[in-house]
Design an enzyme around this catalytic site. Structure first.
Site, PDB file in Angstrom:
ATOM      1  N   ALA A 123      51.251  82.836  13.709  1.00  0.00           N
ATOM      2  CA  ALA A 123      51.140  81.778  12.704  1.00  0.00           C
ATOM      3  C   ALA A 123      52.176  81.976  11.606  1.00  0.00           C
ATOM      4  O   ALA A 123      51.936  82.675  10.624  1.00  0.00           O
ATOM      5  CB  ALA A 123      49.729  81.748  12.121  1.00  0.00           C
ATOM      6  N   THR A 125      54.999  79.076  11.152  1.00  0.00           N
ATOM      7  CA  THR A 125      55.439  77.743  10.743  1.00  0.00           C
ATOM      8  C   THR A 125      54.403  77.052   9.858  1.00  0.00           C
ATOM      9  O   THR A 125      53.200  77.149  10.095  1.00  0.00           O
ATOM     10  CB  THR A 125      55.724  76.879  11.980  1.00  0.00           C
ATOM     11  OG1 THR A 125      56.712  77.525  12.780  1.00  0.00           O
ATOM     12  CG2 THR A 125      56.230  75.503  11.592  1.00  0.00           C
ATOM     13  N   GLY A 130      59.965  76.060   8.397  1.00  0.00           N
ATOM     14  CA  GLY A 130      60.246  76.233   9.821  1.00  0.00           C
ATOM     15  C   GLY A 130      61.270  77.338  10.021  1.00  0.00           C
ATOM     16  O   GLY A 130      60.938  78.516  10.020  1.00  0.00           O
ATOM     17  N   SER A 131      62.535  76.943  10.140  1.00  0.00           N
ATOM     18  CA  SER A 131      63.593  77.919  10.373  1.00  0.00           C
ATOM     19  C   SER A 131      63.750  78.896   9.208  1.00  0.00           C
ATOM     20  O   SER A 131      64.128  80.051   9.404  1.00  0.00           O
ATOM     21  CB  SER A 131      64.925  77.204  10.629  1.00  0.00           C
ATOM     22  OG  SER A 131      64.858  76.424  11.811  1.00  0.00           O
ATOM     23  N   ARG A 242      63.690  86.114  22.198  1.00  0.00           N
ATOM     24  CA  ARG A 242      64.760  85.184  22.560  1.00  0.00           C
ATOM     25  C   ARG A 242      65.261  85.415  23.979  1.00  0.00           C
ATOM     26  O   ARG A 242      65.561  84.463  24.710  1.00  0.00           O
ATOM     27  CB  ARG A 242      65.907  85.304  21.541  1.00  0.00           C
ATOM     28  CG  ARG A 242      65.555  84.677  20.208  1.00  0.00           C
ATOM     29  CD  ARG A 242      66.554  84.961  19.120  1.00  0.00           C
ATOM     30  NE  ARG A 242      66.138  84.285  17.890  1.00  0.00           N
ATOM     31  CZ  ARG A 242      66.536  84.601  16.677  1.00  0.00           C
ATOM     32  NH1 ARG A 242      67.379  85.616  16.506  1.00  0.00           N
ATOM     33  NH2 ARG A 242      66.119  83.929  15.624  1.00  0.00           N
ATOM     34  N   GLY A 338      67.325  59.478  40.572  1.00  0.00           N
ATOM     35  CA  GLY A 338      67.381  58.045  40.320  1.00  0.00           C
ATOM     36  C   GLY A 338      66.091  57.553  39.681  1.00  0.00           C
ATOM     37  O   GLY A 338      65.479  58.237  38.864  1.00  0.00           O
ATOM     38  N   GLY A 339      65.642  56.354  40.075  1.00  0.00           N
ATOM     39  CA  GLY A 339      64.412  55.790  39.526  1.00  0.00           C
ATOM     40  C   GLY A 339      63.210  56.674  39.762  1.00  0.00           C
ATOM     41  O   GLY A 339      62.288  56.734  38.936  1.00  0.00           O
ATOM     42  N   GLU A 362      61.493  79.484  18.654  1.00  0.00           N
ATOM     43  CA  GLU A 362      62.176  80.790  18.650  1.00  0.00           C
ATOM     44  C   GLU A 362      63.536  80.668  17.963  1.00  0.00           C
ATOM     45  O   GLU A 362      64.465  81.416  18.259  1.00  0.00           O
ATOM     46  CB  GLU A 362      62.354  81.343  20.076  1.00  0.00           C
ATOM     47  CG  GLU A 362      61.065  81.736  20.771  1.00  0.00           C
ATOM     48  CD  GLU A 362      60.514  83.074  20.303  1.00  0.00           C
ATOM     49  OE1 GLU A 362      61.249  83.831  19.646  1.00  0.00           O
ATOM     50  OE2 GLU A 362      59.336  83.345  20.593  1.00  0.00           O
TER      51      GLU A 362
END
Length: 379
Positions: A123, A125, A130-131, A242, A338-339, A362
Protein backbone atom coordinates in the site's frame (compact mmCIF):
# COMPACT_ATOMS: atom_id res chain seq x y z
CA UNK A 1 23.20 -17.80 -10.69
CA UNK A 2 21.62 -21.19 -11.21
CA UNK A 3 22.60 -23.43 -8.29
CA UNK A 4 21.22 -26.74 -9.59
CA UNK A 5 20.36 -26.79 -13.30
CA UNK A 6 18.50 -30.11 -13.13
CA UNK A 7 16.36 -29.01 -10.19
CA UNK A 8 15.56 -25.70 -11.84
CA UNK A 9 14.63 -27.43 -15.09
CA UNK A 10 12.26 -29.72 -13.19
CA UNK A 11 10.66 -26.70 -11.47
CA UNK A 12 10.30 -24.79 -14.74
CA UNK A 13 8.72 -27.79 -16.44
CA UNK A 14 6.32 -28.26 -13.53
CA UNK A 15 5.25 -24.63 -13.73
CA UNK A 16 4.94 -24.88 -17.50
CA UNK A 17 2.61 -27.87 -17.22
CA UNK A 18 0.60 -26.14 -14.50
CA UNK A 19 0.21 -23.05 -16.67
CA UNK A 20 -0.89 -24.98 -19.75
CA UNK A 21 -3.01 -27.65 -18.11
CA UNK A 22 -4.63 -25.72 -15.27
CA UNK A 23 -4.33 -21.95 -15.73
CA UNK A 24 -4.82 -21.43 -19.46
CA UNK A 25 -8.09 -23.40 -19.54
CA UNK A 26 -9.36 -21.13 -16.74
CA UNK A 27 -8.58 -17.84 -18.51
CA UNK A 28 -12.09 -17.40 -19.90
CA UNK A 29 -13.60 -18.11 -16.50
CA UNK A 30 -11.38 -15.48 -14.88
CA UNK A 31 -12.40 -12.96 -17.52
CA UNK A 32 -16.07 -13.74 -16.95
CA UNK A 33 -16.06 -13.86 -13.15
CA UNK A 34 -13.30 -11.30 -12.49
CA UNK A 35 -11.86 -13.66 -9.90
CA UNK A 36 -9.31 -16.46 -9.69
CA UNK A 37 -10.89 -19.82 -8.79
CA UNK A 38 -10.01 -20.68 -5.16
CA UNK A 39 -8.93 -24.19 -6.13
CA UNK A 40 -6.23 -22.75 -8.40
CA UNK A 41 -4.93 -20.54 -5.61
CA UNK A 42 -4.70 -23.67 -3.45
CA UNK A 43 -2.70 -25.41 -6.18
CA UNK A 44 -0.34 -22.43 -6.34
CA UNK A 45 0.21 -22.84 -2.62
CA UNK A 46 1.00 -26.53 -3.06
CA UNK A 47 3.55 -25.73 -5.77
CA UNK A 48 5.30 -23.26 -3.48
CA UNK A 49 4.70 -20.32 -5.83
CA UNK A 50 3.86 -17.95 -2.98
CA UNK A 51 7.37 -18.37 -1.61
CA UNK A 52 9.58 -18.40 -4.69
CA UNK A 53 11.85 -15.60 -3.51
CA UNK A 54 11.55 -16.22 0.25
CA UNK A 55 14.62 -17.93 1.77
CA UNK A 56 14.46 -21.65 2.41
CA UNK A 57 15.11 -21.01 6.12
CA UNK A 58 11.61 -19.51 6.28
CA UNK A 59 9.90 -22.18 4.19
CA UNK A 60 10.30 -20.62 0.74
CA UNK A 61 12.03 -21.87 -2.40
CA UNK A 62 14.80 -19.29 -2.04
CA UNK A 63 15.22 -18.79 -5.78
CA UNK A 64 18.04 -16.62 -7.04
CA UNK A 65 17.07 -13.75 -9.36
CA UNK A 66 18.02 -15.72 -12.45
CA UNK A 67 16.02 -18.71 -11.27
CA UNK A 68 13.04 -16.50 -10.45
CA UNK A 69 12.91 -14.88 -13.87
CA UNK A 70 13.06 -18.27 -15.57
CA UNK A 71 9.96 -19.28 -13.59
CA UNK A 72 8.36 -15.88 -14.27
CA UNK A 73 8.84 -16.42 -18.00
CA UNK A 74 6.64 -19.51 -17.68
CA UNK A 75 4.06 -17.78 -15.48
CA UNK A 76 3.83 -14.96 -18.00
CA UNK A 77 2.46 -17.35 -20.62
CA UNK A 78 -1.03 -17.04 -19.12
CA UNK A 79 -3.29 -14.25 -17.85
CA UNK A 80 -1.39 -11.79 -15.61
CA UNK A 81 -4.01 -12.16 -12.88
CA UNK A 82 -2.64 -15.56 -11.89
CA UNK A 83 0.84 -14.18 -11.28
CA UNK A 84 -0.48 -11.10 -9.56
CA UNK A 85 -2.00 -13.03 -6.66
CA UNK A 86 1.45 -14.31 -5.70
CA UNK A 87 3.29 -11.15 -6.76
CA UNK A 88 3.47 -9.24 -3.49
CA UNK A 89 4.48 -12.32 -1.50
CA UNK A 90 7.50 -12.64 -3.77
CA UNK A 91 8.07 -8.90 -4.18
CA UNK A 92 7.89 -5.90 -1.89
CA UNK A 93 5.66 -7.70 0.61
CA UNK A 94 8.32 -10.20 1.58
CA UNK A 95 11.52 -8.60 0.31
CA UNK A 96 11.11 -5.56 2.53
CA UNK A 97 10.96 -7.86 5.54
CA UNK A 98 13.86 -9.96 4.26
CA UNK A 99 16.23 -7.03 3.74
CA UNK A 100 15.21 -4.77 6.65
CA UNK A 101 12.83 -6.64 8.95
CA UNK A 102 13.55 -7.49 12.57
CA UNK A 103 14.20 -11.15 13.46
CA UNK A 104 10.74 -11.32 15.04
CA UNK A 105 9.08 -9.94 11.91
CA UNK A 106 10.89 -12.43 9.74
CA UNK A 107 10.01 -15.36 11.97
CA UNK A 108 6.35 -14.42 12.15
CA UNK A 109 5.48 -13.26 8.64
CA UNK A 110 7.83 -14.99 6.18
CA UNK A 111 6.79 -18.62 6.86
CA UNK A 112 3.13 -17.62 6.55
CA UNK A 113 3.78 -15.78 3.29
CA UNK A 114 5.89 -18.61 1.89
CA UNK A 115 3.04 -21.10 2.21
CA UNK A 116 0.39 -18.66 1.02
CA UNK A 117 -1.37 -18.81 4.38
CA UNK A 118 -1.01 -15.03 4.29
CA UNK A 119 -1.27 -13.05 1.07
CA UNK A 120 0.60 -9.77 1.13
CA UNK A 121 -0.36 -6.41 -0.33
CA UNK A 122 1.73 -3.29 -0.87
CA UNK A 123 0.00 0.00 0.00
CA UNK A 124 1.95 2.95 -1.36
CA UNK A 125 -0.11 4.72 -4.04
CA UNK A 126 -2.56 7.40 -2.89
CA UNK A 127 -5.16 9.56 -4.65
CA UNK A 128 -2.54 12.28 -5.18
CA UNK A 129 0.65 10.23 -4.91
CA UNK A 130 1.97 7.82 -7.54
CA UNK A 131 5.44 7.97 -9.07
CA UNK A 132 6.56 10.52 -6.46
CA UNK A 133 6.65 7.86 -3.75
CA UNK A 134 8.43 10.09 -1.29
CA UNK A 135 5.41 12.38 -1.02
CA UNK A 136 2.96 10.03 0.72
CA UNK A 137 0.36 11.84 2.80
CA UNK A 138 -0.94 8.98 4.94
CA UNK A 139 0.19 9.75 8.47
CA UNK A 140 1.30 7.55 11.36
CA UNK A 141 1.40 9.30 14.73
CA UNK A 142 3.07 7.68 17.73
CA UNK A 143 0.71 7.10 20.66
CA UNK A 144 2.46 5.29 23.48
CA UNK A 145 3.17 1.72 22.37
CA UNK A 146 1.13 2.17 19.20
CA UNK A 147 0.93 4.21 16.02
CA UNK A 148 -2.29 5.68 14.69
CA UNK A 149 -2.59 5.64 10.89
CA UNK A 150 -4.83 7.93 8.86
CA UNK A 151 -5.09 8.15 5.08
CA UNK A 152 -6.27 6.46 1.91
CA UNK A 153 -4.31 4.17 -0.39
CA UNK A 154 -5.48 3.73 -3.98
CA UNK A 155 -5.37 0.97 -6.63
CA UNK A 156 -4.11 -1.55 -4.07
CA UNK A 157 -3.64 -5.01 -5.58
CA UNK A 158 -4.90 -8.02 -3.59
CA UNK A 159 -6.54 -5.69 -1.07
CA UNK A 160 -9.63 -7.89 -0.80
CA UNK A 161 -7.71 -11.07 -0.04
CA UNK A 162 -4.60 -9.76 1.71
CA UNK A 163 -3.79 -10.79 5.25
CA UNK A 164 -1.17 -8.10 5.74
CA UNK A 165 -0.41 -4.74 4.16
CA UNK A 166 2.99 -3.13 3.82
CA UNK A 167 1.90 0.47 4.34
CA UNK A 168 4.03 3.49 3.61
CA UNK A 169 3.07 6.31 6.00
CA UNK A 170 4.59 9.58 7.09
CA UNK A 171 6.03 9.66 10.60
CA UNK A 172 8.34 12.62 10.12
CA UNK A 173 8.89 15.72 8.02
CA UNK A 174 8.48 16.15 4.26
CA UNK A 175 10.23 14.06 1.66
CA UNK A 176 11.42 10.45 1.59
CA UNK A 177 13.20 10.67 4.96
CA UNK A 178 9.86 11.06 6.71
CA UNK A 179 8.34 7.86 5.34
CA UNK A 180 8.11 4.70 7.46
CA UNK A 181 7.03 1.19 6.41
CA UNK A 182 4.46 -0.61 8.56
CA UNK A 183 3.17 -4.19 8.59
CA UNK A 184 -0.57 -3.76 9.13
CA UNK A 185 -2.67 -6.92 9.62
CA UNK A 186 -5.93 -6.94 7.69
CA UNK A 187 -8.19 -7.00 10.73
CA UNK A 188 -6.51 -4.11 12.51
CA UNK A 189 -9.12 -1.71 13.92
CA UNK A 190 -9.71 1.22 11.59
CA UNK A 191 -9.00 -0.58 8.29
CA UNK A 192 -11.76 -0.49 5.67
CA UNK A 193 -12.02 -0.96 1.91
CA UNK A 194 -13.54 0.88 -1.02
CA UNK A 195 -15.46 -0.58 -3.94
CA UNK A 196 -13.60 -2.86 -6.36
CA UNK A 197 -12.07 -0.82 -9.18
CA UNK A 198 -13.43 -1.28 -12.69
CA UNK A 199 -10.26 -1.59 -14.75
CA UNK A 200 -9.48 -1.72 -18.45
CA UNK A 201 -7.85 -5.13 -18.18
CA UNK A 202 -6.23 -7.73 -15.93
CA UNK A 203 -9.61 -9.00 -14.78
CA UNK A 204 -9.19 -11.29 -11.78
CA UNK A 205 -6.58 -8.91 -10.35
CA UNK A 206 -8.85 -6.97 -8.06
CA UNK A 207 -7.81 -3.60 -6.71
CA UNK A 208 -9.54 -1.10 -4.46
CA UNK A 209 -8.94 1.71 -1.97
CA UNK A 210 -7.64 0.80 1.48
CA UNK A 211 -8.73 3.33 4.06
CA UNK A 212 -7.08 3.90 7.44
CA UNK A 213 -9.17 5.80 9.97
CA UNK A 214 -7.49 6.05 13.34
CA UNK A 215 -6.03 2.62 12.63
CA UNK A 216 -4.01 1.47 15.64
CA UNK A 217 -1.04 -0.83 15.17
CA UNK A 218 1.59 -1.87 17.69
CA UNK A 219 4.92 -0.08 17.57
CA UNK A 220 6.64 -3.31 16.56
CA UNK A 221 4.76 -3.12 13.23
CA UNK A 222 7.46 -0.77 11.92
CA UNK A 223 9.62 -2.73 9.49
CA UNK A 224 13.06 -2.94 11.05
CA UNK A 225 11.84 -1.08 14.13
CA UNK A 226 13.25 2.22 12.86
CA UNK A 227 11.25 5.22 11.67
CA UNK A 228 12.13 6.99 8.43
CA UNK A 229 13.50 3.93 6.63
CA UNK A 230 10.40 3.05 4.59
CA UNK A 231 11.41 4.76 1.37
CA UNK A 232 14.90 3.28 1.55
CA UNK A 233 13.44 -0.19 2.14
CA UNK A 234 11.24 0.15 -0.93
CA UNK A 235 14.15 1.31 -3.07
CA UNK A 236 16.25 -1.70 -2.01
CA UNK A 237 13.80 -4.19 -3.49
CA UNK A 238 12.70 -2.34 -6.62
CA UNK A 239 15.33 -3.92 -8.87
CA UNK A 240 14.04 -7.40 -8.15
CA UNK A 241 10.46 -6.36 -8.78
CA UNK A 242 11.27 -4.66 -12.06
CA UNK A 243 13.16 -7.68 -13.39
CA UNK A 244 10.28 -9.96 -12.37
CA UNK A 245 7.75 -7.80 -14.22
CA UNK A 246 10.03 -7.61 -17.25
CA UNK A 247 10.23 -11.40 -17.35
CA UNK A 248 6.45 -11.69 -17.14
CA UNK A 249 6.16 -9.30 -20.09
CA UNK A 250 8.48 -11.54 -22.12
CA UNK A 251 6.40 -14.59 -21.21
CA UNK A 252 3.25 -12.86 -22.43
CA UNK A 253 5.01 -11.78 -25.62
CA UNK A 254 5.91 -15.41 -26.30
CA UNK A 255 2.28 -16.44 -25.78
CA UNK A 256 1.13 -13.76 -28.20
CA UNK A 257 3.70 -14.86 -30.76
CA UNK A 258 2.49 -18.46 -30.50
CA UNK A 259 -1.18 -17.42 -30.76
CA UNK A 260 -0.35 -15.31 -33.82
CA UNK A 261 1.55 -18.09 -35.59
CA UNK A 262 -1.22 -20.61 -34.93
CA UNK A 263 -3.88 -18.26 -36.27
CA UNK A 264 -1.82 -17.24 -39.31
CA UNK A 265 -1.26 -20.87 -40.28
CA UNK A 266 -4.99 -21.63 -40.28
CA UNK A 267 -6.52 -18.41 -41.56
CA UNK A 268 -6.81 -18.51 -45.37
CA UNK A 269 -7.10 -15.35 -47.47
CA UNK A 270 -6.44 -14.86 -51.18
CA UNK A 271 -6.19 -18.62 -51.59
CA UNK A 272 -3.47 -19.35 -49.04
CA UNK A 273 -2.77 -19.17 -45.29
CA UNK A 274 -2.02 -15.60 -44.24
CA UNK A 275 1.23 -16.90 -42.75
CA UNK A 276 2.50 -17.07 -46.33
CA UNK A 277 1.91 -13.36 -46.93
CA UNK A 278 5.09 -11.37 -46.43
CA UNK A 279 3.51 -8.49 -44.52
CA UNK A 280 2.14 -10.97 -41.95
CA UNK A 281 5.56 -12.61 -41.79
CA UNK A 282 7.14 -9.20 -41.14
CA UNK A 283 4.89 -8.62 -38.12
CA UNK A 284 5.63 -12.11 -36.80
CA UNK A 285 9.37 -11.60 -37.28
CA UNK A 286 9.35 -8.23 -35.50
CA UNK A 287 7.46 -9.70 -32.55
CA UNK A 288 9.77 -12.71 -32.27
CA UNK A 289 12.86 -10.52 -32.48
CA UNK A 290 11.69 -8.08 -29.83
CA UNK A 291 10.64 -10.91 -27.54
CA UNK A 292 14.06 -12.50 -27.88
CA UNK A 293 15.77 -9.18 -27.14
CA UNK A 294 13.68 -8.77 -24.00
CA UNK A 295 14.47 -12.28 -22.83
CA UNK A 296 18.18 -11.67 -23.32
CA UNK A 297 18.05 -8.39 -21.39
CA UNK A 298 16.20 -9.89 -18.44
CA UNK A 299 18.44 -12.92 -18.11
CA UNK A 300 21.64 -10.86 -18.36
CA UNK A 301 20.46 -8.35 -15.78
CA UNK A 302 19.31 -11.14 -13.46
CA UNK A 303 22.72 -12.78 -13.59
CA UNK A 304 24.38 -9.47 -12.73
CA UNK A 305 21.91 -9.01 -9.87
CA UNK A 306 22.98 -12.34 -8.41
CA UNK A 307 26.63 -11.28 -8.41
CA UNK A 308 25.77 -8.28 -6.25
CA UNK A 309 26.54 -5.77 -8.99
CA UNK A 310 24.78 -2.40 -9.16
CA UNK A 311 22.01 -2.91 -11.71
CA UNK A 312 19.71 0.07 -11.21
CA UNK A 313 20.14 1.11 -14.84
CA UNK A 314 19.88 -2.42 -16.20
CA UNK A 315 16.73 -3.23 -14.21
CA UNK A 316 15.06 0.00 -15.31
CA UNK A 317 16.12 -0.64 -18.91
CA UNK A 318 14.70 -4.16 -18.85
CA UNK A 319 11.42 -3.00 -17.33
CA UNK A 320 11.15 -0.11 -19.80
CA UNK A 321 11.95 -2.16 -22.89
CA UNK A 322 9.94 -5.26 -22.02
CA UNK A 323 6.78 -3.43 -20.93
CA UNK A 324 6.83 -1.28 -24.07
CA UNK A 325 7.77 -4.28 -26.22
CA UNK A 326 4.87 -6.47 -25.09
CA UNK A 327 2.47 -3.65 -25.97
CA UNK A 328 3.78 -3.63 -29.52
CA UNK A 329 3.61 -7.43 -29.74
CA UNK A 330 0.02 -7.39 -28.47
CA UNK A 331 -0.93 -4.77 -31.05
CA UNK A 332 0.56 -6.85 -33.86
CA UNK A 333 -1.18 -9.96 -32.55
CA UNK A 334 -4.57 -8.25 -32.81
CA UNK A 335 -3.67 -6.98 -36.29
CA UNK A 336 -2.68 -10.46 -37.46
CA UNK A 337 -5.98 -11.84 -36.17
CA UNK A 338 -7.85 -9.12 -38.01
CA UNK A 339 -11.48 -8.72 -36.92
CA UNK A 340 -11.19 -11.89 -34.85
CA UNK A 341 -8.56 -10.21 -32.71
CA UNK A 342 -11.16 -7.71 -31.53
CA UNK A 343 -13.43 -10.49 -30.29
CA UNK A 344 -13.33 -11.82 -26.75
CA UNK A 345 -13.38 -15.44 -27.89
CA UNK A 346 -9.73 -15.05 -28.85
CA UNK A 347 -7.19 -14.58 -26.02
CA UNK A 348 -5.26 -11.84 -27.83
CA UNK A 349 -8.18 -9.49 -27.09
CA UNK A 350 -7.79 -9.61 -23.33
CA UNK A 351 -3.99 -9.70 -23.49
CA UNK A 352 -4.12 -6.50 -25.55
CA UNK A 353 -5.94 -4.84 -22.64
CA UNK A 354 -3.95 -6.61 -19.94
CA UNK A 355 -0.47 -5.59 -21.03
CA UNK A 356 -1.22 -1.85 -21.04
CA UNK A 357 -0.82 -1.80 -17.26
CA UNK A 358 2.81 -2.95 -17.36
CA UNK A 359 3.88 0.47 -18.68
CA UNK A 360 2.35 2.09 -15.60
CA UNK A 361 3.06 0.11 -12.43
CA UNK A 362 6.39 -0.68 -10.81
CA UNK A 363 7.27 2.78 -12.13
CA UNK A 364 5.93 4.27 -15.38
CA UNK A 365 7.98 4.12 -18.56
CA UNK A 366 8.79 7.79 -18.15
CA UNK A 367 10.08 7.20 -14.62
CA UNK A 368 12.30 4.39 -15.92
CA UNK A 369 13.71 6.79 -18.52
CA UNK A 370 14.55 9.29 -15.80
CA UNK A 371 16.26 6.59 -13.72
CA UNK A 372 18.27 5.35 -16.70
CA UNK A 373 19.40 8.85 -17.64
CA UNK A 374 20.31 9.67 -14.03
CA UNK A 375 22.45 6.53 -13.80
CA UNK A 376 24.15 7.45 -17.07
CA UNK A 377 24.96 10.92 -15.78
CA UNK A 378 26.33 9.56 -12.51
CA UNK A 379 28.52 6.91 -14.11
Amino acid sequence: MIRDADLLEALAQTVQRFVRERLMPAEARVEEENAIPPELIDEMRELGLFGMSIPEAFGGLGLTMEEEVIVALELGYTSPAFRSVIGTNNGIGSQGIIVDGTPAQKEYWLPRMATGEVIGSFALTEPDVGSDAGSVKTTAARDGDHYVLNGTKRFITNAQVAGVFTVMARTGGPGPAGVTAFLVPRHSPGVSFGAVDKKMGQRGTNTCDVIFENCRVAADAVIGGVEGQGFKTAMKVLNRGRLHIAAVCVGIAQRLCDESVAFARNRVQFGKPIAEHQLIQAMLADSATESYAGRSMVLEAARRFDTGARIIQQAASAKLFCSEMVGRVADRAVQIHGGAGYMQEYPVEHFYRDVRLFRLYEGTSQLQQIIIAREMMNA
